[in-house]
Design a protein around this motif. Structure first.
Motif, PDB file in Angstrom:
ATOM      1  N   ALA A  53       0.740  -1.208  -0.087  1.00 19.09           N
ATOM      2  CA  ALA A  53      -0.061   0.043  -0.080  1.00 19.09           C
ATOM      3  C   ALA A  53       0.860   1.245  -0.051  1.00 19.09           C
ATOM      4  CB  ALA A  53      -0.690   0.117   1.307  1.00 19.09           C
ATOM      5  N   GLN A  54       2.082   1.357   0.862  1.00 20.53           N
ATOM      6  CA  GLN A  54       2.801   2.367   0.703  1.00 20.53           C
ATOM      7  C   GLN A  54       3.353   2.528  -0.362  1.00 20.53           C
ATOM      8  OE1 GLN A  54       6.285   1.903   3.550  1.00 20.53           O
ATOM      9  NE2 GLN A  54       5.905   4.269   4.156  1.00 20.53           N
ATOM     10  N   VAL A  55       3.908   1.800  -1.153  1.00 21.63           N
ATOM     11  CA  VAL A  55       4.619   1.674  -2.557  1.00 21.63           C
ATOM     12  C   VAL A  55       3.512   2.677  -3.327  1.00 21.63           C
ATOM     13  CG1 VAL A  55       5.448   0.539  -4.540  1.00 21.63           C
ATOM     14  CG2 VAL A  55       6.187  -0.163  -2.538  1.00 21.63           C
ATOM     15  N   PHE A  56       2.272   2.411  -3.504  1.00 26.69           N
ATOM     16  CA  PHE A  56       1.478   2.677  -4.283  1.00 26.69           C
ATOM     17  C   PHE A  56       0.632   4.103  -3.803  1.00 26.69           C
ATOM     18  CE2 PHE A  56       1.397  -1.663  -5.570  1.00 26.69           C
ATOM     19  CZ  PHE A  56       2.193  -1.578  -7.036  1.00 26.69           C
ATOM     20  N   LYS A  57       1.098   4.470  -2.404  1.00 21.45           N
ATOM     21  CA  LYS A  57       0.729   5.704  -1.740  1.00 21.45           C
ATOM     22  C   LYS A  57      -0.937   5.474  -1.719  1.00 21.45           C
ATOM     23  CE  LYS A  57       4.559   8.507  -3.039  1.00 21.45           C
ATOM     24  NZ  LYS A  57       5.387   7.897  -3.849  1.00 21.45           N
ATOM     25  N   VAL A  58      -1.605   4.494  -1.273  1.00 19.73           N
ATOM     26  CA  VAL A  58      -2.866   4.228  -1.209  1.00 19.73           C
ATOM     27  C   VAL A  58      -3.041   3.601   0.066  1.00 19.73           C
ATOM     28  CG1 VAL A  58      -3.423   4.114  -3.757  1.00 19.73           C
ATOM     29  CG2 VAL A  58      -2.846   2.026  -2.417  1.00 19.73           C
ATOM     30  N   PRO A  59      -4.398   3.985   0.653  1.00 21.74           N
ATOM     31  CA  PRO A  59      -4.899   3.077   1.884  1.00 21.74           C
ATOM     32  C   PRO A  59      -4.604   1.419   1.752  1.00 21.74           C
ATOM     33  CG  PRO A  59      -6.593   4.732   1.215  1.00 21.74           C
ATOM     34  CD  PRO A  59      -5.369   4.652   0.184  1.00 21.74           C
ATOM     35  N   LEU A  60      -4.530   0.682   2.687  1.00 18.50           N
ATOM     36  CA  LEU A  60      -4.519  -0.614   2.581  1.00 18.50           C
ATOM     37  C   LEU A  60      -5.830  -1.218   2.102  1.00 18.50           C
ATOM     38  CD1 LEU A  60      -2.831  -3.191   3.499  1.00 18.50           C
ATOM     39  CD2 LEU A  60      -4.075  -3.137   5.628  1.00 18.50           C
ATOM     40  N   GLU A  61      -6.998  -0.626   2.379  1.00 17.66           N
ATOM     41  CA  GLU A  61      -8.322  -1.184   1.868  1.00 17.66           C
ATOM     42  C   GLU A  61      -8.243  -0.721   0.318  1.00 17.66           C
ATOM     43  OE1 GLU A  61      -8.013   1.258   4.275  1.00 17.66           O
ATOM     44  OE2 GLU A  61      -8.389  -0.084   6.128  1.00 17.66           O
TER      45      GLU A  61
END
Length: 74
Positions: A53-61
């Motif tokens: 999620a961090q790599v793509f800069k999005v929330p885990l959900e």
């Protein structure tokens, strides 16, 4: 099959067609692990899931959605 779905493949494509190898190197796993996650054959560790999620800069959900057992949803 694992009790959740994921959008790892789509997120890789949207991130300039990032390869499985590139993602694997960024989160510290093998390419085979990324392939298994994408195919729903492997549940990533909580740490790996957060790193993706961090790599793509999005929330885990936005990466993983729990399907679980709908019988226990009440």
């Amino acid at each position: 099959m694992v009790p959740f779905t994921n959008h790892v493949r789509r997120l890789r494509f949207e991130a300039g067609e990032m390869t499985q190898i590139e993602l694997a190197e960024r989160i510290g796993v093998t390419r085979q692990t990324i392939a298994a996650i994408e195919q729903g054959k492997y549940s990533p560790s909580l740490e790996a899931a957060f790193r993706i999620a961090q790599v793509f800069k999005v929330p885990l959900e936005s990466v993983f959605q729990w399907q679980g057992d709908s019988a226990n949803a009440e």
